[in-house]
Scaffold this active site. Structure first.
Site, PDB file in Angstrom:
ATOM      1  N   PRO A 185       0.846  -1.197   0.000  1.00 41.87           N
ATOM      2  CA  PRO A 185       0.000   0.000   0.000  1.00 41.87           C
ATOM      3  C   PRO A 185       0.878   1.242   0.000  1.00 41.87           C
ATOM      4  O   PRO A 185       1.837   1.309   0.769  1.00 41.87           O
ATOM      5  CB  PRO A 185      -0.783  -0.117   1.310  1.00 41.87           C
ATOM      6  CG  PRO A 185      -0.004  -1.048   2.176  1.00 41.87           C
ATOM      7  CD  PRO A 185       0.796  -1.933   1.269  1.00 41.87           C
ATOM      8  N   MET A 186       0.568   2.198  -0.855  1.00 40.28           N
ATOM      9  CA  MET A 186       1.333   3.448  -0.860  1.00 40.28           C
ATOM     10  C   MET A 186       0.382   4.611  -1.065  1.00 40.28           C
ATOM     11  O   MET A 186      -0.234   4.762  -2.124  1.00 40.28           O
ATOM     12  CB  MET A 186       2.406   3.431  -1.958  1.00 40.28           C
ATOM     13  CG  MET A 186       3.585   2.524  -1.626  1.00 40.28           C
ATOM     14  SD  MET A 186       4.889   2.612  -2.850  1.00 40.28           S
ATOM     15  CE  MET A 186       4.226   1.614  -4.157  1.00 40.28           C
ATOM     16  N   GLY A 212      10.343  -4.650   2.742  1.00 40.77           N
ATOM     17  CA  GLY A 212      11.420  -3.699   3.033  1.00 40.77           C
ATOM     18  C   GLY A 212      12.636  -3.925   2.172  1.00 40.77           C
ATOM     19  O   GLY A 212      13.297  -4.946   2.250  1.00 40.77           O
ATOM     20  N   ASP A 213      12.851  -2.927   1.264  1.00 42.80           N
ATOM     21  CA  ASP A 213      14.102  -2.862   0.494  1.00 42.80           C
ATOM     22  C   ASP A 213      14.243  -3.909  -0.607  1.00 42.80           C
ATOM     23  O   ASP A 213      15.369  -4.247  -0.984  1.00 42.80           O
ATOM     24  CB  ASP A 213      15.326  -2.937   1.423  1.00 42.80           C
ATOM     25  CG  ASP A 213      15.397  -1.742   2.361  1.00 42.80           C
ATOM     26  OD1 ASP A 213      14.637  -0.783   2.151  1.00 42.80           O
ATOM     27  OD2 ASP A 213      16.215  -1.781   3.289  1.00 42.80           O
ATOM     28  N   CYS A 220       2.267   3.132  10.004  1.00 47.62           N
ATOM     29  CA  CYS A 220       2.430   4.511   9.545  1.00 47.62           C
ATOM     30  C   CYS A 220       3.176   5.352  10.581  1.00 47.62           C
ATOM     31  O   CYS A 220       2.758   5.448  11.736  1.00 47.62           O
ATOM     32  CB  CYS A 220       1.063   5.139   9.250  1.00 47.62           C
ATOM     33  SG  CYS A 220       1.266   6.819   8.642  1.00 47.62           S
ATOM     34  N   GLY A 238       7.128  -2.124  -2.479  1.00 44.66           N
ATOM     35  CA  GLY A 238       6.570  -0.782  -2.537  1.00 44.66           C
ATOM     36  C   GLY A 238       7.302   0.107  -3.515  1.00 44.66           C
ATOM     37  O   GLY A 238       7.010   0.140  -4.715  1.00 44.66           O
ATOM     38  N   ARG A 239       8.320   0.818  -3.008  1.00 49.69           N
ATOM     39  CA  ARG A 239       8.967   1.868  -3.796  1.00 49.69           C
ATOM     40  C   ARG A 239       9.492   1.379  -5.134  1.00 49.69           C
ATOM     41  O   ARG A 239       9.397   2.089  -6.142  1.00 49.69           O
ATOM     42  CB  ARG A 239      10.096   2.502  -2.974  1.00 49.69           C
ATOM     43  CG  ARG A 239       9.576   3.318  -1.810  1.00 49.69           C
ATOM     44  CD  ARG A 239      10.684   3.656  -0.840  1.00 49.69           C
ATOM     45  NE  ARG A 239      11.168   2.470  -0.133  1.00 49.69           N
ATOM     46  CZ  ARG A 239      12.236   2.433   0.647  1.00 49.69           C
ATOM     47  NH1 ARG A 239      12.945   3.526   0.808  1.00 49.69           N
ATOM     48  NH2 ARG A 239      12.590   1.327   1.267  1.00 49.69           N
ATOM     49  N   LYS A 284      -0.438  -5.069   8.890  1.00 51.21           N
ATOM     50  CA  LYS A 284       0.888  -4.676   8.393  1.00 51.21           C
ATOM     51  C   LYS A 284       1.514  -3.776   9.455  1.00 51.21           C
ATOM     52  O   LYS A 284       0.910  -2.793   9.880  1.00 51.21           O
ATOM     53  CB  LYS A 284       0.750  -3.930   7.067  1.00 51.21           C
ATOM     54  CG  LYS A 284       2.085  -3.420   6.515  1.00 51.21           C
ATOM     55  CD  LYS A 284       1.916  -2.942   5.081  1.00 51.21           C
ATOM     56  CE  LYS A 284       3.195  -2.379   4.504  1.00 51.21           C
ATOM     57  NZ  LYS A 284       3.524  -1.040   4.967  1.00 51.21           N
ATOM     58  N   GLN A 315      -6.806  -1.366   3.031  1.00 48.43           N
ATOM     59  CA  GLN A 315      -6.099  -1.105   4.291  1.00 48.43           C
ATOM     60  C   GLN A 315      -6.740   0.038   5.068  1.00 48.43           C
ATOM     61  O   GLN A 315      -7.077   1.074   4.489  1.00 48.43           O
ATOM     62  CB  GLN A 315      -4.634  -0.763   4.030  1.00 48.43           C
ATOM     63  CG  GLN A 315      -3.856  -0.723   5.337  1.00 48.43           C
ATOM     64  CD  GLN A 315      -2.439  -0.199   5.196  1.00 48.43           C
ATOM     65  OE1 GLN A 315      -2.242   0.946   4.813  1.00 48.43           O
ATOM     66  NE2 GLN A 315      -1.471  -1.042   5.517  1.00 48.43           N
TER      67      GLN A 315
HETATM   68  C1  LIG Z   1       4.804   7.060  -0.999  1.00 54.03           C
HETATM   69  C2  LIG Z   1       4.602   5.983   0.030  1.00 54.03           C
HETATM   70  C3  LIG Z   1       3.366   5.837   0.628  1.00 54.03           C
HETATM   71  C4  LIG Z   1       3.148   4.813   1.544  1.00 54.03           C
HETATM   72  N1  LIG Z   1       1.885   4.631   2.062  1.00 54.03           N
HETATM   73  C5  LIG Z   1       1.616   3.560   2.852  1.00 54.03           C
HETATM   74  C6  LIG Z   1       0.295   3.250   3.284  1.00 54.03           C
HETATM   75  O1  LIG Z   1      -0.683   3.933   2.960  1.00 54.03           O
HETATM   76  N2  LIG Z   1       0.122   2.153   4.071  1.00 54.03           N
HETATM   77  C7  LIG Z   1       1.167   1.345   4.454  1.00 54.03           C
HETATM   78  O2  LIG Z   1       0.964   0.360   5.161  1.00 54.03           O
HETATM   79  N3  LIG Z   1       2.416   1.614   4.038  1.00 54.03           N
HETATM   80  C8  LIG Z   1       2.671   2.677   3.240  1.00 54.03           C
HETATM   81  N4  LIG Z   1       3.939   2.895   2.774  1.00 54.03           N
HETATM   82  C9  LIG Z   1       5.015   1.952   3.143  1.00 54.03           C
HETATM   83  C10 LIG Z   1       5.122   0.826   2.120  1.00 54.03           C
HETATM   84  O3  LIG Z   1       3.940   0.068   2.071  1.00 54.03           O
HETATM   85  C11 LIG Z   1       6.297  -0.109   2.480  1.00 54.03           C
HETATM   86  O4  LIG Z   1       6.060  -0.674   3.735  1.00 54.03           O
HETATM   87  C12 LIG Z   1       7.625   0.617   2.531  1.00 54.03           C
HETATM   88  O5  LIG Z   1       7.770   1.506   1.440  1.00 54.03           O
HETATM   89  C13 LIG Z   1       8.788  -0.384   2.534  1.00 54.03           C
HETATM   90  O6  LIG Z   1       8.746  -1.198   1.395  1.00 54.03           O
HETATM   91  P1  LIG Z   1       9.710  -0.918   0.104  1.00 54.03           P
HETATM   92  O7  LIG Z   1      11.115  -0.927   0.630  1.00 54.03           O
HETATM   93  O8  LIG Z   1       9.414  -2.057  -0.820  1.00 54.03           O
HETATM   94  O9  LIG Z   1       9.324   0.409  -0.432  1.00 54.03           O
HETATM   95  C14 LIG Z   1       4.193   3.927   1.899  1.00 54.03           C
HETATM   96  C15 LIG Z   1       5.441   4.092   1.329  1.00 54.03           C
HETATM   97  C16 LIG Z   1       5.659   5.093   0.387  1.00 54.03           C
HETATM   98  C17 LIG Z   1       7.009   5.224  -0.242  1.00 54.03           C
END
Ligand SMILES: Cc1cc2nc3c(=O)[nH]c(=O)nc-3n(C[C@H](O)[C@H](O)[C@H](O)COP(=O)(O)O)c2cc1C
Length: 411
Positions: A45-46, A259-260, A158, A282-283, A197, A128
């Site tokens: 989720p982002m 994560g990462d 969050c 995510g990212r 989460k 979520q």
């Molecule tokens: C722009 C952005 C918005 C995010 N919004 C949420 C969200 O609404 N809910 C949530 O559980 N995590 C949110 N996250 C966290 C991501 O879901 C994820 O846990 C985090 O980026 C680590 O994963 P990654 O390394 O693959 O990016 C957000 C992250 C980013 C970068």
């Protein structure tokens, strides 16, 4: 409800390059209660990113057909682990961005639709929620269930001040009895699978993830997703995958590692190092919407393709067309507001998507001043028209994270 209040660093802090571990790959499937997630990959989720258009775009960009057999070294690799697999899609589960339970339970039906819109091709999909009041969260979970989502997820990660300030998100990590009460109340309210989460804990002195995982299992939750950082860590340092392994060893319900992950090698390495049942990305998905497809291809054949310039152009145009179609179909906002929002999203995506692409900085500068979606599209078309097709192999720009330093996000 875009996430506000926490900064993502411009560059990933973790320079680790994982080699593909031998014989280990992302599982072909996972079950969250009765819901089949195949393959076992999840779009994180982002906030401000994973709206219905982005989710569907990821689903479609992820499809990898592995009918063909591939040759790896002198071996012919057959296919993936199970029948239901990467043939369907390289991304097994989509998730909405976090939605306020409080807001949802108070909103009028039309406004709710705006936050909870999804289409048939998004199944399986999780919604979520965040909040801190058990009854309000339970009411919101019922709304999610009635809307037709496959699963409901509670956000306990969050780090944003405005969410933590109301005891939501990672703020709750300091009160495990309250979390147990919330789990119980939501569990009673819905029959669809219920997941959580979360982060490791508030800070290094208060790492609660293993205990929290045990509570979740005891209260009847169906799966867990861990972003392996503390709230205090924000996005700095490295995700500590050893904690994903620790919760995997502590519970029997499925564990989703997060994560990462930036590459298929990272995804496989996470599975190898932690034993997690699925990976969440995510990212990396924002800058490389092909990552799920690459993981699927890697799982099936031991190698994966990078998108060519023309693939990139095709993808960006496809996404823009989807955005424009959605803006035309959405009636909840006035036309000008819809088109303004759409142009903003087009700029945002073009910016992420051209990080690491030769000449991308020039395009980003050009679209920054564009006044409409059409203008953004024109700039993008002109950019790709100028690039020789061989540029896919040219030197890449050093810009590993698509998120600008000042962007405020939440998880
Ligand atoms: C722009 C952005 C918005 C995010 N919004 C949420 C969200 O609404 N809910 C949530 O559980 N995590 C949110 N996250 C966290 C991501 O879901 C994820 O846990 C985090 O980026 C680590 O994963 P990654 O390394 O693959 O990016 C957000 C992250 C980013 C970068």
């Amino acid at each position: 409800m875009a996430g506000k209040g926490f900064t993502v660093k411009k560059n990933w802090d973790n320079p680790i390059e994982h080699a593909m571990p031998e014989g280990v790959c992302v599982p072909a499937e996972m079950r969250i209660g009765p819901v089949l997630v195949a393959p076992a990959t999840v779009l994180a989720p982002m906030a401000g990113v994973t709206d219905t258009v982005f989710r569907r775009f990821i689903r479609h960009a992820s499809v990898f057909s592995c009918d063909q057999r591939a040759e790896v070294g002198d071996q012919e690799i057959a296919a993936v682990e199970a029948d239901v697999s990467n043939r369907q899609s390289g991304c097994g589960l989509l998730m909405t961005e976090f939605t306020s339970a409080d807001g949802l339970s108070r909103m009028r039906e039309t406004k709710r639709r705006r936050y909870l819109t999804f289409y048939d091709d998004e199944h399986p999909i999780a919604a979520q929620l965040f909040g801190s009041n058990a009854e309000t969260l339970a009411e919101a979970a019922r709304i999610v269930q009635d809307t037709g989502f496959d699963t409901v997820d509670l956000n306990l990660g969050c780090p944003a001040k405005r969410v933590v300030g109301c005891n939501g998100g990672s703020g709750l990590l300091r009160d495990l009895p309250k979390i147990a009460d919330i789990f119980r109340t939501i569990r009673k309210a819905v029959t669809i699978p219920f997941t959580v989460k979360f982060r490791l804990g508030w800070n290094d002195a208060q790492i609660v993830c293993v205990e929290l995982a045990r509570i979740a299992e005891a209260e009847g939750l169906n799966a867990l997703a861990l972003h392996a950082r503390t709230r205090e860590q924000g996005y700095s340092g490295q995700a500590r995958w050893e904690w994903i392994a620790a919760i995997k060893g502590a519970v029997n319900i499925p564990v989703i590692g997060n994560g990462d992950i930036r590459t298929p090698e990272d995804a496989a390495a996470m599975v190898a190092q932690t034993g997690c049942d699925a990976v969440m990305i995510g990212r990396a998905a924002a800058g490389n919407p092909w990552i799920f497809r690459q993981i699927a291809q890697y799982t099936a054949t031991g190698r994966y393709d990078q998108p060519t310039f023309s693939d990139r152009h095709h993808m960006i145009r496809a996404y823009f067309e989807m955005l424009l179609a959605e803006a035309a179909a959405t009636k909840e906002l006035p036309r000008d507001a819809r088109m303004g929002e759409t142009a903003g999203k087009m700029k945002q995506f073009a910016t992420w998507f051209t990080h690491g692409v030769p000449g991308g900085a020039k395009l980003r500068k050009a679209i920054y001043t564009a006044k409409s979606g059409v203008e953004v599209l024109e700039q993008v078309n002109a950019f790709f028209a100028q690039q020789p097709s061989t540029e896919a192999s040219a030197e890449q720009e050093a810009a590993p994270s698509p998120f600008p330093e000042t962007e405020l996000v939440c998880d």
